[in-house]
Design a protein around this motif. Structure first.
Motif, short mmCIF file in Angstrom:
data_model
loop_
_atom_site.label_atom_id
_atom_site.label_comp_id
_atom_site.label_asym_id
_atom_site.label_seq_id
_atom_site.Cartn_x
_atom_site.Cartn_y
_atom_site.Cartn_z
N SER A 60 -18.89 -96.44 36.18
CA SER A 60 -19.71 -95.29 36.51
C SER A 60 -21.13 -95.52 36.00
O SER A 60 -21.32 -96.15 34.96
N TYR A 73 -19.48 -93.64 40.97
CA TYR A 73 -18.18 -93.99 40.42
C TYR A 73 -17.51 -95.04 41.29
O TYR A 73 -17.61 -94.97 42.52
N LYS A 81 -12.73 -92.14 40.91
CA LYS A 81 -13.29 -90.91 41.49
C LYS A 81 -12.30 -89.77 41.38
O LYS A 81 -11.12 -89.92 41.68
#
Length: 127
Positions: free
Chosen positions: A49, A60, A65
């Motif tokens: 990230s 991300y 995610k």
């Protein structure tokens, strides 16, 4: 002396949560892109990230995610990675990195390589 120090790693069961912190000293993070990266044994390091200097853009990797959230608290000179619903495949050493670069659209690969790196913190997800 420019330094990034990660903390918050540890052993957690699958489905659990951890919050990693990346504290900067020797410089202020206000104008820096921050990234979280991880490296599992036998695997290449991957970007997890990244967050822009303003905090307005985040990125991300697909595998995290909806489970991980990156945030920054510039007044505390600290960036966080909240990790929920952890899976065994999240096991790795997690590193934070910083640099005075920007990219639009933001991604960890777009701003790589980042200049400053921490020493890493181990995250182990296991029952």
């Amino acid at each position: 002396q420019v330094q990034l120090v990660e903390s918050g790693g540890g052993l957690v069961q699958p489905g659990g949560s951890l919050r990693l912190s990346c504290a900067a000293s020797g410089f202020t993070l206000d104008y820096y892109v921050i990234g979280w990266f991880r490296q599992a044994p036998g695997k290449e390091r991957e970007g997890v990230s990244c967050i822009s200097s303003s905090g307005g853009s985040t990125w991300y990797v697909d595998s995290v995610k909806g489970r991980f959230t990156i945030s920054r608290h510039n007044a505390k000179n600290t960036v966080y990675l909240q990790m929920n619903s952890l899976k065994p495949e999240d096991t790795a050493v997690y590193y934070c990195a910083a640099d005075e670069v920007e990219a639009e659209p933001l991604s960890c690969s777009a701003v790589a390589p980042l200049r400053y790196w921490g020493q890493g913190t181990q995250v182990t997800v296991s029952s």
